[in-house]
Design a protein around this motif. Structure first.
Motif, PDB file in Angstrom:
ATOM      1  N   LYS A  75     -12.567  12.669  17.773  1.00 11.89           N
ATOM      2  CA  LYS A  75     -12.005  11.670  16.880  1.00 11.89           C
ATOM      3  C   LYS A  75     -11.144  10.736  17.721  1.00 11.89           C
ATOM      4  CE  LYS A  75     -11.965  14.471  12.699  1.00 11.89           C
ATOM      5  NZ  LYS A  75     -11.126  15.007  11.608  1.00 11.89           N
ATOM      6  N   PRO A  76     -11.061   9.402  17.384  1.00 11.99           N
ATOM      7  CA  PRO A  76     -11.683   8.768  16.221  1.00 11.99           C
ATOM      8  C   PRO A  76     -13.086   8.254  16.492  1.00 11.99           C
ATOM      9  CG  PRO A  76     -10.318   7.196  17.352  1.00 11.99           C
ATOM     10  CD  PRO A  76     -10.216   8.480  18.140  1.00 11.99           C
ATOM     11  N   TRP A  77     -13.649   8.540  17.667  1.00  6.57           N
ATOM     12  CA  TRP A  77     -14.919   7.933  18.053  1.00  6.57           C
ATOM     13  C   TRP A  77     -16.043   8.295  17.097  1.00  6.57           C
ATOM     14  CZ3 TRP A  77     -15.102   4.135  21.416  1.00  6.57           C
ATOM     15  CH2 TRP A  77     -16.345   3.659  21.771  1.00  6.57           C
ATOM     16  N   SER A  78     -16.038   9.505  16.578  1.00  2.00           N
ATOM     17  CA  SER A  78     -17.133   9.955  15.713  1.00  2.00           C
ATOM     18  C   SER A  78     -17.208   9.185  14.410  1.00  2.00           C
ATOM     19  CB  SER A  78     -16.976  11.439  15.412  1.00  2.00           C
ATOM     20  OG  SER A  78     -15.748  11.672  14.749  1.00  2.00           O
ATOM     21  N   GLN A  79     -16.130   8.484  14.043  1.00  2.00           N
ATOM     22  CA  GLN A  79     -16.104   7.816  12.753  1.00  2.00           C
ATOM     23  C   GLN A  79     -17.025   6.605  12.703  1.00  2.00           C
ATOM     24  OE1 GLN A  79     -11.985   6.946  12.081  1.00  2.00           O
ATOM     25  NE2 GLN A  79     -11.399   9.097  12.058  1.00  2.00           N
ATOM     26  N   VAL A  80     -17.255   5.945  13.831  1.00  2.00           N
ATOM     27  CA  VAL A  80     -18.108   4.747  13.839  1.00  2.00           C
ATOM     28  C   VAL A  80     -19.090   4.813  14.995  1.00  2.00           C
ATOM     29  CG1 VAL A  80     -16.525   3.186  12.658  1.00  2.00           C
ATOM     30  CG2 VAL A  80     -16.325   3.506  15.118  1.00  2.00           C
ATOM     31  N   SER A  81     -19.697   5.956  15.180  1.00  2.00           N
ATOM     32  CA  SER A  81     -20.572   6.142  16.328  1.00  2.00           C
ATOM     33  C   SER A  81     -21.863   5.368  16.227  1.00  2.00           C
ATOM     34  CB  SER A  81     -20.891   7.629  16.497  1.00  2.00           C
ATOM     35  OG  SER A  81     -21.526   8.124  15.328  1.00  2.00           O
ATOM     36  N   THR A  82     -22.158   4.797  15.052  1.00  4.53           N
ATOM     37  CA  THR A  82     -23.413   4.070  14.891  1.00  4.53           C
ATOM     38  C   THR A  82     -23.246   2.573  15.027  1.00  4.53           C
ATOM     39  OG1 THR A  82     -23.133   3.827  12.508  1.00  4.53           O
ATOM     40  CG2 THR A  82     -24.240   5.819  13.292  1.00  4.53           C
TER      41      THR A  82
ATOM     42  N   PHE B 290     -10.432   3.363  26.206  1.00  5.18           N
ATOM     43  CA  PHE B 290      -9.639   2.783  27.296  1.00  5.18           C
ATOM     44  C   PHE B 290      -8.759   3.847  27.957  1.00  5.18           C
ATOM     45  CE2 PHE B 290      -5.614   0.786  28.649  1.00  5.18           C
ATOM     46  CZ  PHE B 290      -6.100  -0.077  29.614  1.00  5.18           C
ATOM     47  N   HIS B 291      -8.148   4.689  27.129  1.00  2.00           N
ATOM     48  CA  HIS B 291      -7.250   5.724  27.667  1.00  2.00           C
ATOM     49  C   HIS B 291      -7.996   6.965  28.145  1.00  2.00           C
ATOM     50  CE1 HIS B 291      -3.687   3.533  26.603  1.00  2.00           C
ATOM     51  NE2 HIS B 291      -3.993   3.511  25.315  1.00  2.00           N
ATOM     52  N   HIS B 292      -9.254   7.128  27.739  1.00  3.06           N
ATOM     53  CA  HIS B 292     -10.043   8.311  28.110  1.00  3.06           C
ATOM     54  C   HIS B 292     -11.372   7.891  28.731  1.00  3.06           C
ATOM     55  CE1 HIS B 292      -7.310   9.556  24.835  1.00  3.06           C
ATOM     56  NE2 HIS B 292      -7.263  10.729  25.453  1.00  3.06           N
ATOM     57  N   TYR B 293     -11.310   6.958  29.655  1.00  3.72           N
ATOM     58  CA  TYR B 293     -12.534   6.444  30.279  1.00  3.72           C
ATOM     59  C   TYR B 293     -13.280   7.512  31.080  1.00  3.72           C
ATOM     60  CZ  TYR B 293      -9.330   6.067  34.270  1.00  3.72           C
ATOM     61  OH  TYR B 293      -8.414   6.337  35.262  1.00  3.72           O
ATOM     62  N   ASP B 294     -12.596   8.592  31.411  1.00  2.00           N
ATOM     63  CA  ASP B 294     -13.234   9.671  32.173  1.00  2.00           C
ATOM     64  C   ASP B 294     -13.640  10.855  31.289  1.00  2.00           C
ATOM     65  OD1 ASP B 294     -10.641  10.350  31.557  1.00  2.00           O
ATOM     66  OD2 ASP B 294     -10.151  11.164  33.538  1.00  2.00           O
ATOM     67  N   ASP B 295     -13.628  10.662  29.975  1.00  2.00           N
ATOM     68  CA  ASP B 295     -13.997  11.717  29.043  1.00  2.00           C
ATOM     69  C   ASP B 295     -15.522  11.782  28.933  1.00  2.00           C
ATOM     70  OD1 ASP B 295     -14.405  13.465  26.939  1.00  2.00           O
ATOM     71  OD2 ASP B 295     -12.724  12.704  25.749  1.00  2.00           O
ATOM     72  N   ASP B 296     -16.104  12.879  29.375  1.00  2.00           N
ATOM     73  CA  ASP B 296     -17.564  13.017  29.360  1.00  2.00           C
ATOM     74  C   ASP B 296     -18.141  13.037  27.948  1.00  2.00           C
ATOM     75  OD1 ASP B 296     -17.611  13.115  32.105  1.00  2.00           O
ATOM     76  OD2 ASP B 296     -17.537  15.307  32.206  1.00  2.00           O
ATOM     77  N   ARG B 297     -17.339  13.380  26.958  1.00  2.00           N
ATOM     78  CA  ARG B 297     -17.851  13.474  25.596  1.00  2.00           C
ATOM     79  C   ARG B 297     -18.213  12.116  25.011  1.00  2.00           C
ATOM     80  NH1 ARG B 297     -13.136  16.554  22.645  1.00  2.00           N
ATOM     81  NH2 ARG B 297     -11.979  15.076  23.942  1.00  2.00           N
ATOM     82  N   ILE B 298     -17.646  11.040  25.545  1.00  4.86           N
ATOM     83  CA  ILE B 298     -17.955   9.705  25.035  1.00  4.86           C
ATOM     84  C   ILE B 298     -18.661   8.847  26.084  1.00  4.86           C
ATOM     85  CG2 ILE B 298     -16.043   9.719  23.407  1.00  4.86           C
ATOM     86  CD1 ILE B 298     -14.506   7.923  25.364  1.00  4.86           C
TER      87      ILE B 298
END
Length: 257
Positions: A228-235, A60-68
């Motif tokens: 992080k923290p996205w990588s923790q539950v990427s599946t 929500f706070h990084h909606y423009d982050d290309d990494r996610i």
């Protein structure tokens, strides 16, 4: 939060036993009152009380982050961009998803079970609410749209059902697995056909768990590129495909013209 859900569950169970003695207006008002309460409980929950909310807050706070950008559907980033202009509090998007997730299901309950007000809510609270409206919020809206698509599917209204499933794909890509169900026959099945479709359900779980193991092994090499923290539950987004698919087989094969 668990205590709140349990109290609501206990009250709804009690009302389901008293349903025949209640006035129609009382049942209707109580039904939609519980719908609003469930929206607020899910939408205003504390970040971190469920496995996914921390990641949703980050997105929500990084909606423009290309990494996610490829981690979840574009719709979430689009809605985040719009709602973040109103407030920086992530609960605004939680309320948004909870509102449509709960209300779509409550509308479907009334459509398919017009003689039962509270029993569908009891079943809903026993598992689906916590899974979809509190955790997998994108799937929550998708599954609500799919519930509304079941009757058009049974009536062979392909365009209407495809539109509802297509709209569900906008919120969660796993809805693509539901498209073949639109074209299933709704005729009476022979014993051999019933046995085949019954075997499909456990077989799908076998493939699901085998696929999950492979996905986890693959992600061990790829999640290091995610913040992080996205990588923790990427599946987690891949894991909800099987449940709607299996349930849809049961629902569609039980429908009769």
């Amino acid at each position: 939060m668990g205590a709140i859900i349990f109290i609501i569950f206990a009250i709804v169970v009690s009302l389901s036993f008293l349903e025949n003695s209640l006035k129609e207006s009382t049942k209707r008002n109580a039904y939609w009152f519980f719908a609003v309460v469930l929206v607020l409980v899910a939408g205003l929950r504390e970040v971190g009380v469920d496995p996914d909310s921390v990641n949703y807050e980050y997105a929500f706070h990084h909606y423009d982050d290309d990494r996610i950008s490829g981690a979840i559907e574009y719709s979430y980033f689009l809605i985040s961009e719009i709602l973040s202009r109103l407030t920086n509090d992530v609960h605004i998007i939680f309320v948004f998803y909870a509102f449509f997730g709960v209300m779509l299901k409550f509308k479907a309950f009334r459509k398919y079970l017009p003689d039962m007000w509270f029993l569908p809510v009891v079943l809903y609270l026993s598992f689906i609410y916590e899974l979809h409206e509190v955790t997998q919020i994108r799937t929550g809206i998708m599954s609500g749209l799919f519930l509304l698509a079941i009757q058009p599917m049974a009536d062979r209204q392909w365009i209407k059902s495809l539109l509802l499933i297509g709209l569900g794909m906008f919120f969660h890509i796993s809805a693509i697995a539901l498209i073949p169900l639109v074209f299933l026959s709704n005729k009476e099945m022979s014993l051999k056909t019933r046995m085949f479709w019954t075997a499909v359900i456990p077989a799908s779980y076998v493939f699901y768990f085998l696929g999950s193991i492979r996905i986890l092994r693959t992600n061990s090499r790829t999640t290091r590129r995610l913040p992080k923290p996205w990588s923790q539950v990427s599946t987690c987004s891949v894991r909800c495909i099987s449940s709607p698919s299996c349930c849809s087989f049961i629902l569609c094969t039980s429908m009769r013209p």
